[in-house]
Design a protein around this motif. Sequence first.
Motif, PDB file in Angstrom:
ATOM      1  N   LYS A 121     -12.047   3.329   4.895  1.00  0.00           N
ATOM      2  CA  LYS A 121     -11.070   2.322   5.296  1.00  0.00           C
ATOM      3  C   LYS A 121      -9.701   2.682   4.764  1.00  0.00           C
ATOM      4  CE  LYS A 121     -14.396  -1.419   5.255  1.00  0.00           C
ATOM      5  NZ  LYS A 121     -14.833  -2.649   4.617  1.00  0.00           N
ATOM      6  N   ASP A 122      -9.691   3.135   3.518  1.00  0.00           N
ATOM      7  CA  ASP A 122      -8.416   3.545   2.947  1.00  0.00           C
ATOM      8  C   ASP A 122      -7.822   4.701   3.701  1.00  0.00           C
ATOM      9  OD1 ASP A 122      -9.599   3.030  -0.448  1.00  0.00           O
ATOM     10  OD2 ASP A 122      -8.879   1.642   1.079  1.00  0.00           O
ATOM     11  N   TRP A 123      -8.686   5.576   4.117  1.00  0.00           N
ATOM     12  CA  TRP A 123      -8.203   6.743   4.837  1.00  0.00           C
ATOM     13  C   TRP A 123      -7.546   6.358   6.155  1.00  0.00           C
ATOM     14  CZ3 TRP A 123     -10.452   9.301   9.273  1.00  0.00           C
ATOM     15  CH2 TRP A 123      -9.906  10.554   9.524  1.00  0.00           C
ATOM     16  N   VAL A 124      -8.222   5.485   6.893  1.00  0.00           N
ATOM     17  CA  VAL A 124      -7.644   5.030   8.161  1.00  0.00           C
ATOM     18  C   VAL A 124      -6.358   4.264   7.900  1.00  0.00           C
ATOM     19  CG1 VAL A 124      -8.002   3.566  10.160  1.00  0.00           C
ATOM     20  CG2 VAL A 124      -9.867   4.951   9.305  1.00  0.00           C
ATOM     21  N   SER A 125      -6.415   3.458   6.860  1.00  0.00           N
ATOM     22  CA  SER A 125      -5.225   2.687   6.520  1.00  0.00           C
ATOM     23  C   SER A 125      -4.071   3.599   6.172  1.00  0.00           C
ATOM     24  CB  SER A 125      -5.565   1.783   5.349  1.00  0.00           C
ATOM     25  OG  SER A 125      -4.493   0.961   5.050  1.00  0.00           O
TER      26      SER A 125
ATOM     27  N   PHE B 132       0.872  -1.152   0.000  1.00  0.00           N
ATOM     28  CA  PHE B 132       0.000   0.000   0.000  1.00  0.00           C
ATOM     29  C   PHE B 132       0.907   1.198   0.000  1.00  0.00           C
ATOM     30  CE2 PHE B 132      -4.303   1.351   0.517  1.00  0.00           C
ATOM     31  CZ  PHE B 132      -4.183   2.626   0.993  1.00  0.00           C
TER      32      PHE B 132
ATOM     33  N   ILE C 267      -9.020  -2.882  10.261  1.00  0.00           N
ATOM     34  CA  ILE C 267      -9.859  -2.726   9.074  1.00  0.00           C
ATOM     35  C   ILE C 267     -10.463  -4.053   8.658  1.00  0.00           C
ATOM     36  CG2 ILE C 267      -9.818  -2.074   6.668  1.00  0.00           C
ATOM     37  CD1 ILE C 267      -7.780   0.001   7.348  1.00  0.00           C
TER      38      ILE C 267
ATOM     39  N   PHE D  29      11.086 -10.451  10.559  1.00  0.00           N
ATOM     40  CA  PHE D  29      10.634 -10.780   9.216  1.00  0.00           C
ATOM     41  C   PHE D  29      11.741 -11.305   8.339  1.00  0.00           C
ATOM     42  CE2 PHE D  29       6.245 -10.386   8.450  1.00  0.00           C
ATOM     43  CZ  PHE D  29       5.756  -9.630   9.501  1.00  0.00           C
TER      44      PHE D  29
ATOM     45  N   ILE E  35     -14.208   2.228  12.490  1.00  0.00           N
ATOM     46  CA  ILE E  35     -13.056   2.494  13.350  1.00  0.00           C
ATOM     47  C   ILE E  35     -12.411   3.801  12.896  1.00  0.00           C
ATOM     48  CG2 ILE E  35     -12.502   0.092  13.816  1.00  0.00           C
ATOM     49  CD1 ILE E  35     -10.222   0.588  11.643  1.00  0.00           C
ATOM     50  N   ASP E  36     -11.440   4.218  13.637  1.00  0.00           N
ATOM     51  CA  ASP E  36     -10.624   5.331  13.172  1.00  0.00           C
ATOM     52  C   ASP E  36      -9.200   5.122  13.652  1.00  0.00           C
ATOM     53  OD1 ASP E  36     -11.371   7.945  15.625  1.00  0.00           O
ATOM     54  OD2 ASP E  36     -10.642   5.899  15.830  1.00  0.00           O
ATOM     55  N   GLN E  37      -8.393   6.105  13.458  1.00  0.00           N
ATOM     56  CA  GLN E  37      -6.968   5.892  13.705  1.00  0.00           C
ATOM     57  C   GLN E  37      -6.651   5.741  15.184  1.00  0.00           C
ATOM     58  OE1 GLN E  37      -8.370   8.671  12.565  1.00  0.00           O
ATOM     59  NE2 GLN E  37      -7.219  10.483  13.024  1.00  0.00           N
TER      60      GLN E  37
ATOM     61  N   ILE F  64      -3.548   6.578   7.281  1.00  0.00           N
ATOM     62  CA  ILE F  64      -3.014   7.153   8.502  1.00  0.00           C
ATOM     63  C   ILE F  64      -2.119   6.157   9.219  1.00  0.00           C
ATOM     64  CG2 ILE F  64      -3.633   7.970  10.799  1.00  0.00           C
ATOM     65  CD1 ILE F  64      -6.074   9.225   9.642  1.00  0.00           C
ATOM     66  N   GLN F  65      -2.567   4.915   9.242  1.00  0.00           N
ATOM     67  CA  GLN F  65      -1.760   3.905   9.930  1.00  0.00           C
ATOM     68  C   GLN F  65      -0.434   3.699   9.225  1.00  0.00           C
ATOM     69  OE1 GLN F  65      -4.666   0.777   9.963  1.00  0.00           O
ATOM     70  NE2 GLN F  65      -5.307   1.250  12.044  1.00  0.00           N
ATOM     71  N   MET F  66      -0.466   3.779   7.920  1.00  0.00           N
ATOM     72  CA  MET F  66       0.787   3.644   7.202  1.00  0.00           C
ATOM     73  C   MET F  66       1.702   4.815   7.451  1.00  0.00           C
ATOM     74  SD  MET F  66       0.816   0.792   5.672  1.00  0.00           S
ATOM     75  CE  MET F  66       2.007   0.819   4.369  1.00  0.00           C
TER      76      MET F  66
ATOM     77  N   ILE G 293     -13.880  -5.241  10.302  1.00  0.00           N
ATOM     78  CA  ILE G 293     -15.123  -4.487  10.195  1.00  0.00           C
ATOM     79  C   ILE G 293     -16.255  -5.384   9.734  1.00  0.00           C
ATOM     80  CG2 ILE G 293     -16.207  -2.735   8.746  1.00  0.00           C
ATOM     81  CD1 ILE G 293     -13.896  -1.021   9.230  1.00  0.00           C
TER      82      ILE G 293
ATOM     83  N   LEU H  18       3.822   4.493  10.253  1.00  0.00           N
ATOM     84  CA  LEU H  18       4.933   3.556  10.131  1.00  0.00           C
ATOM     85  C   LEU H  18       6.095   4.123   9.350  1.00  0.00           C
ATOM     86  CD1 LEU H  18       3.051   0.252   9.344  1.00  0.00           C
ATOM     87  CD2 LEU H  18       4.004   0.972  11.500  1.00  0.00           C
TER      88      LEU H  18
ATOM     89  N   SER I 198      -4.088  -3.962  12.417  1.00  0.00           N
ATOM     90  CA  SER I 198      -5.034  -2.976  11.916  1.00  0.00           C
ATOM     91  C   SER I 198      -6.435  -3.548  12.024  1.00  0.00           C
ATOM     92  CB  SER I 198      -4.689  -2.671  10.462  1.00  0.00           C
ATOM     93  OG  SER I 198      -5.788  -2.109   9.813  1.00  0.00           O
TER      94      SER I 198
ATOM     95  N   ASN J 271      -6.065  -7.323   1.239  1.00  0.00           N
ATOM     96  CA  ASN J 271      -5.299  -7.594   2.442  1.00  0.00           C
ATOM     97  C   ASN J 271      -4.769  -6.289   3.013  1.00  0.00           C
ATOM     98  OD1 ASN J 271      -4.340  -9.276   4.325  1.00  0.00           O
ATOM     99  ND2 ASN J 271      -2.771 -10.231   3.052  1.00  0.00           N
ATOM    100  N   TYR J 272      -5.395  -5.851   4.029  1.00  0.00           N
ATOM    101  CA  TYR J 272      -4.961  -4.611   4.629  1.00  0.00           C
ATOM    102  C   TYR J 272      -3.839  -4.858   5.610  1.00  0.00           C
ATOM    103  CZ  TYR J 272      -8.639  -1.532   2.948  1.00  0.00           C
ATOM    104  OH  TYR J 272      -9.463  -0.767   2.187  1.00  0.00           O
ATOM    105  N   MET J 273      -2.715  -4.320   5.335  1.00  0.00           N
ATOM    106  CA  MET J 273      -1.621  -4.279   6.284  1.00  0.00           C
ATOM    107  C   MET J 273      -1.348  -5.634   6.952  1.00  0.00           C
ATOM    108  SD  MET J 273      -2.340  -0.533   7.889  1.00  0.00           S
ATOM    109  CE  MET J 273      -0.828  -0.444   8.731  1.00  0.00           C
ATOM    110  N   PRO J 274      -0.799  -6.532   6.205  1.00  0.00           N
ATOM    111  CA  PRO J 274      -0.516  -7.845   6.796  1.00  0.00           C
ATOM    112  C   PRO J 274       0.567  -7.729   7.859  1.00  0.00           C
ATOM    113  CG  PRO J 274       0.483  -7.653   4.656  1.00  0.00           C
ATOM    114  CD  PRO J 274      -0.365  -6.439   4.829  1.00  0.00           C
TER     115      PRO J 274
ATOM    116  N   TYR K  63      11.140  -5.880  14.579  1.00  0.00           N
ATOM    117  CA  TYR K  63      10.212  -6.225  13.502  1.00  0.00           C
ATOM    118  C   TYR K  63      10.981  -6.637  12.259  1.00  0.00           C
ATOM    119  CZ  TYR K  63       6.552  -5.452  10.008  1.00  0.00           C
ATOM    120  OH  TYR K  63       5.668  -5.588   8.980  1.00  0.00           O
TER     121      TYR K  63
ATOM    122  N   THR L  37       2.361 -12.239   1.643  1.00  0.00           N
ATOM    123  CA  THR L  37       2.034 -10.815   1.699  1.00  0.00           C
ATOM    124  C   THR L  37       2.839 -10.169   2.814  1.00  0.00           C
ATOM    125  OG1 THR L  37       0.181 -11.487   3.051  1.00  0.00           O
ATOM    126  CG2 THR L  37      -0.289 -10.916   0.771  1.00  0.00           C
ATOM    127  N   LYS L  38       3.617  -9.258   2.401  1.00  0.00           N
ATOM    128  CA  LYS L  38       4.450  -8.578   3.380  1.00  0.00           C
ATOM    129  C   LYS L  38       4.085  -7.116   3.375  1.00  0.00           C
ATOM    130  CE  LYS L  38       9.025  -7.420   4.749  1.00  0.00           C
ATOM    131  NZ  LYS L  38      10.305  -6.996   4.367  1.00  0.00           N
ATOM    132  N   LEU L  39       4.084  -6.578   4.508  1.00  0.00           N
ATOM    133  CA  LEU L  39       3.748  -5.182   4.637  1.00  0.00           C
ATOM    134  C   LEU L  39       4.936  -4.353   4.175  1.00  0.00           C
ATOM    135  CD1 LEU L  39       1.714  -3.134   5.682  1.00  0.00           C
ATOM    136  CD2 LEU L  39       2.903  -3.198   7.839  1.00  0.00           C
TER     137      LEU L  39
END
Lengths: 775, 133
Positions: A415-419, A293, B11, A442, B35-37, A421-423, B14, A426, B9, B2-5, A438, A464-466
């Motif tokens: 969902k993308d928006w929250v994702s 992502f 997501i 890995f 959810i939110d951040q 932010i989470q990214m 949900i 990182l 998270s 796949n969100y953030m493996p 971490y 699948t790796k982040l």
Amino acid sequence: MFERECREHDCPLDEDEDAFQGLGEEDEEIDQFNDDTFGSGAVDDDWQEAHERLAELEEKLPVTVNEQTGNGERDERDEMDLLGDHEENLAERLSKMVIENELEDPAIMRAVQTRPVLQPQPGSLNSSIWDGSEVLRRIRGPLLAQEMPTVSVLEYALPQRPPQGPEDDRDLSERALPRRSTSPIIGSPPVRAVPIGTPPKQMAVPSFNQQQILCPKPVHVRPPMPPRYPAPYGDRMSPNQLCSVPNSSLLGHPFPPGVPPVLSPLQRAQLLGGAQLQPGRMSPSQFARVPGFVGSPLAAMNPKLLQGRVGQMLPPAPGFRAFFSAPPPATPPPQQHPPGSGPHLQNLRSQAPLFRPDTTHLHPQHRRLLHQRQQQNRNQHRNLNGAGDRGSHRTSHQDHLRKDPYANLMLQREKDWVSKIQMMQLQSTDPYLDDFYYQNYFEKLEKLSAAEDMPGDGPKKERTKLITPQVARLEHAYKPVQFEGSLGKLTVSSVNNPRKMIDAVVTSRSEDDETKEKQVRDKRRKTLVIIEKTYSLLLDVEDYERRYLLSLEEERPALMDERKHKICSMYDNLRGKLPGQERPSDDHFIQIMCIRKGKRMVARILPFLSTEQAADILMTTARNLPFLIKKDAQDEVLPCLLSPFSLLLYHLPSVTVTSLLRQLMNLPQSAAAPAPSSPPLTAVLQNKFGLSLLLILLSRGEDLQSSDPTTESTQNNQWTEVMFMATRELLRIPQAALAKPISIPTNLVSLFSRYVDRQKLNLLETKLQLVQGIR
Amino acid sequence: MNYMPGTASLIEDIDKKHLVLLRDGRTLIGFLRSIDQFANLVLHQTVERIHVGTKYGDIPRGIFVVRGENVVLLGEIDLEKESDTPLQQVSIEEILEEQRVEQQTKLEAEKLKVQALKDRGLSIPRADTLDEY
């Protein structure tokens, strides 16, 4: 009461004041009001005007008088008469006023009556004075009035409360909000039936700007609907009542269930003024193919998306047709052509697979049912189209989703928006620094999977790796804030430019003053500090390999130099500084070795040291082994040193090995231990590490002896001597007391067989469990 | 998708049924809708479940918005295995009564303990008094 001596021009004022003060005394209620409002200040009493009028009058009267008489005394008399007239009038009026106040409350009547404004009587001096009093009365009036509410109601036109009769049975929660209080004197802004913040029902503005997008009011705003709301919104209806009203916006979900965004990507783009949301056209299925992502394209898009997303609540124009894009792709059944959808629908049909007609005008429950029916139809449709080849698991999952009318309340965009932010959280310039564990974990996993995959020889499984976003580090040169036009430099302290707040001076106390315990404690603390510093150096040195790989060619020599330098300083730290003098005592090193962390650190440092340095360390350890063993009794960390020691031993010449062994044999007797007690070697043998070290030494020595036939005789002798001593000790010690070594070198049997006879060899074997089977 | 493996998270959670344990000890079960951040949660068709011994009771609560910092842990509920529990469901009144009884016994035990300590000259400082330091 009235002073006649007052001068002409002063009289009106004085009389006024007296009059008002008199009134004030009678009516305490007025005391609270200041003079400015109700006293002389409020009266537009220009003494100059009054004086001029007086003067005019004087001129008239004396003129007439002068025609009759001609002396000045007349003037005075006339003056007096005038004043006298005033006086009489004043007395009259005052008495009137007094009476009026004492009797009924004529305030309202006064207020009404005096409303037709008093015309100042022509030529009357009284006007200015009495105007004032009338004004006063008028102002005072409503205050004194008891029947005020009726007046204010009439004046300010508040809607009347509906009669409470039939509502008494209902619970109190349904009562409307309390009526707004109004100020009777100053007045209030006109009370509106609808609160000020309510946006207009009819959306007059077809094109809307950014600000509107950012102010979502999902409750109040709907596309223009036929007036189904009861008209007065604020005062009458409590929220509970509103809920019971059919089709009110508070009922039902603002997000009609199962119905995702109102705006399509295209329309949103239009609304945002042509911001071409190319990425925004990606359907969720396209998203799924993107393995990681990546933050950047989304970063630009998402703020707009967010705004757009929020703004979807406000359909801008009456002619605008809201239609919905579907959840993750399904075959579009062209069931019905949404009326008047416009040509742009055709373009979108390929992308936004499913849309439904504008159902926002429907009742929420109706809409829900409609969509459920549509979904069912789609279900049947899909099943007919041969959905049987899909896994049952998937259909059951989808069934479950389909049956859940509240699914997808959180949109893909959100969902993308929250994702995103989470990214962003990182992001890191140096992942090995920020996320060490971490990354290592890995890497290990990948190595494992690679090892597993290799024999398989098939296509590598994609795990699948982040992929965390990598951000280049920006060098910020911090420039402190400078103010223009200020004399000198103002220092503003901030997080980047901290200012020293406390001036802490380090005073080292003299040694004499301290007690022994304190000295010991201080020494231990110093040792701990040295260990920490050396550990930091160690971590840096361990990291050099990675940095080396990442660096450019030019930088590499510099890195190597740094590394060497650090290693040297590490060694210095270990052995004690002051490179000028020789190292007479092992004390420093021993102190470090007494601490658990120190031992582990030495074990990690050893591979980096040069052979001589490492041998030195080893020698020192061997020399002080009994002491170290004693200190290690609680921690039991010494065995960690074994493997670096054994590695080291493979590089050492036989001379060193022999001397090491001799060192072990000839361990100095500690002063505390009484003479007849067992030699320190016993203690060594009873310790796991000690025994293992000894055995390894022996083994190495044996290797060297056997491999190198050209050794000197002296060395041989020494070696033999040492061997005898060792074997003697080993035999002497009862087996029970013997420790269990960490590892037993394999060549010990051959070693011992050369020096001892059969019987003893057997003994040794059993004791040390040299034969594999026994273990 | 796949969100953030490899991360925690929310997501992917949900629209699934979750059990959420809050800091004040409450157990909520509901469908995670949004959810939110900050990991604030919106739970739908939420039920507060009170456990006493082997019995439990459900209180329907509707929609819950939980501030993220108050969540201790949450986990997805397997709908197929959900009914497979040795626990016994009882009515709300009963479980509340049981809870009350349990609280009472706990309080009494606590009182006895404190009394015993006091008799021996010891005292356990209460958590609220510790805040001063």
